[in-house]
Design a protein around this motif. Structure first.
Motif, PDB file in Angstrom:
ATOM      1  N   VAL A 101      -5.822  -5.856 -21.440  1.00  0.00           N
ATOM      2  CA  VAL A 101      -6.493  -5.154 -22.527  1.00  0.00           C
ATOM      3  C   VAL A 101      -6.212  -5.879 -23.832  1.00  0.00           C
ATOM      4  O   VAL A 101      -5.045  -6.115 -24.180  1.00  0.00           O
ATOM      5  N   VAL A 102      -7.263  -6.257 -24.549  1.00  0.00           N
ATOM      6  CA  VAL A 102      -7.122  -6.850 -25.874  1.00  0.00           C
ATOM      7  C   VAL A 102      -7.229  -5.722 -26.891  1.00  0.00           C
ATOM      8  O   VAL A 102      -8.238  -5.026 -26.961  1.00  0.00           O
ATOM      9  N   VAL A 143      -0.756   2.931 -32.055  1.00  0.00           N
ATOM     10  CA  VAL A 143      -1.529   3.236 -30.844  1.00  0.00           C
ATOM     11  C   VAL A 143      -0.940   2.516 -29.641  1.00  0.00           C
ATOM     12  O   VAL A 143      -0.815   3.087 -28.549  1.00  0.00           O
ATOM     13  N   LEU A 144      -0.561   1.263 -29.845  1.00  0.00           N
ATOM     14  CA  LEU A 144      -0.012   0.460 -28.758  1.00  0.00           C
ATOM     15  C   LEU A 144       1.219   1.121 -28.140  1.00  0.00           C
ATOM     16  O   LEU A 144       1.364   1.171 -26.908  1.00  0.00           O
ATOM     17  N   MET A 145       2.107   1.623 -28.975  1.00  0.00           N
ATOM     18  CA  MET A 145       3.327   2.231 -28.463  1.00  0.00           C
ATOM     19  C   MET A 145       3.021   3.478 -27.633  1.00  0.00           C
ATOM     20  O   MET A 145       3.645   3.718 -26.596  1.00  0.00           O
ATOM     21  N   VAL A 158       3.422  -5.289 -19.734  1.00  0.00           N
ATOM     22  CA  VAL A 158       3.923  -6.314 -20.653  1.00  0.00           C
ATOM     23  C   VAL A 158       3.031  -6.318 -21.884  1.00  0.00           C
ATOM     24  O   VAL A 158       1.801  -6.201 -21.780  1.00  0.00           O
ATOM     25  N   ILE A 159       3.654  -6.449 -23.045  1.00  0.00           N
ATOM     26  CA  ILE A 159       2.926  -6.516 -24.309  1.00  0.00           C
ATOM     27  C   ILE A 159       3.040  -7.939 -24.840  1.00  0.00           C
ATOM     28  O   ILE A 159       4.143  -8.487 -24.938  1.00  0.00           O
ATOM     29  N   LEU A 160       1.903  -8.537 -25.167  1.00  0.00           N
ATOM     30  CA  LEU A 160       1.877  -9.886 -25.738  1.00  0.00           C
ATOM     31  C   LEU A 160       1.450  -9.772 -27.191  1.00  0.00           C
ATOM     32  O   LEU A 160       0.330  -9.379 -27.495  1.00  0.00           O
ATOM     33  N   LEU A 175      -1.340  -5.887 -18.848  1.00  0.00           N
ATOM     34  CA  LEU A 175      -0.956  -6.758 -19.949  1.00  0.00           C
ATOM     35  C   LEU A 175      -1.755  -6.317 -21.165  1.00  0.00           C
ATOM     36  O   LEU A 175      -2.988  -6.321 -21.140  1.00  0.00           O
ATOM     37  N   ILE A 176      -1.054  -5.913 -22.219  1.00  0.00           N
ATOM     38  CA  ILE A 176      -1.721  -5.508 -23.456  1.00  0.00           C
ATOM     39  C   ILE A 176      -1.495  -6.596 -24.493  1.00  0.00           C
ATOM     40  O   ILE A 176      -0.355  -6.921 -24.827  1.00  0.00           O
TER      41      ILE A 176
END
Length: 211
Positions: free
Chosen positions: A11-12, A24-26, A45-47, A100-101
């Protein structure tokens, strides 16, 4: 990819600087970890794509016990697209996460990131974009083409900070967003408040269709 073969869902996460992406990501990552049924040691995993060499967002996310990787050498939608694909391959090999975000910089073009992943890494991705209700009119006047580019290919658009505008202004903003992207599902939210699980469930089902 054939049926039955498990793939890493990418997800981008895009949106203008200050729109609330990290908040929002958290919540999104926490929901994915909390409800994970894959049995993987590292389901998410967060990039992080930071322009500078010191990532404040990364420090915040790491303290929340998410697995975080970084790209500091420029914006991944242009100068660092090759580095992006290498990082994504390494993450797949090292962690093989369920999700993967990729949190893009506030000046990134999410559609370019998705295209790079497809062409250079052979991986599909979906786009989750944020729009800032409070600064919508001002940002649109200043850089309408850029705003359009951030939203036009998103599967889901979260209209954040609706508590900071008049209630009657929200439908008008949504209509303007629909002018840029008529197929996206748009959710008005207040990201500093907990987002209900039912919304994440709906959002995930939409994102899965593209990644």
């Amino acid at each position: 990819m054939g049926k039955g073969v498990e793939v890493m869902k990418i997800v981008v996460l895009g949106g203008f600087l200050g729109a609330g992406k990290t908040t929002v990501l958290m919540q999104f990552a926490a929901y994915l970890v909390r409800t994970d049924t894959s049995g993987k040691e590292t389901p998410v995993v967060i990039l992080e794509n930071e322009i500078s060499s010191a990532g404040v967002d990364n420090q915040l996310l790491s303290k929340a016990n998410f697995t975080v990787e970084n790209i500091f050498d420029g914006c991944v939608c242009c100068s660092s697209s090759g580095l992006l694909c290498n990082n994504v391959r390494d993450i797949k090999k090292q962690y093989d996460p369920e999700w993967l975000i990729l949190e893009a910089t506030g000046m990134a073009y999410p559609d370019n990131i998705r295209e790079s992943l497809k062409e250079d890494a052979g991986m599909d991705a979906s786009i989750l974009a944020l729009a800032d209700a409070k600064r919508w009119s001002r940002t649109l006047r200043a850089m309408a083409p850029f705003v359009k580019s951030q939203l036009k290919d998103a599967a889901v658009i979260l209209l954040n900070k609706v508590d900071l505008v008049k209630e009657e202004d929200v439908p008008a903003i949504k209509k303007e967003i629909e002018g840029f992207n008529s197929t996206a599902t748009i959710y008005p939210i207040i990201a500093i408040d907990p987002i209900e699980d039912r919304f994440w469930e709906e959002i995930i089902e939409i994102l899965k269709k593209e990644c």
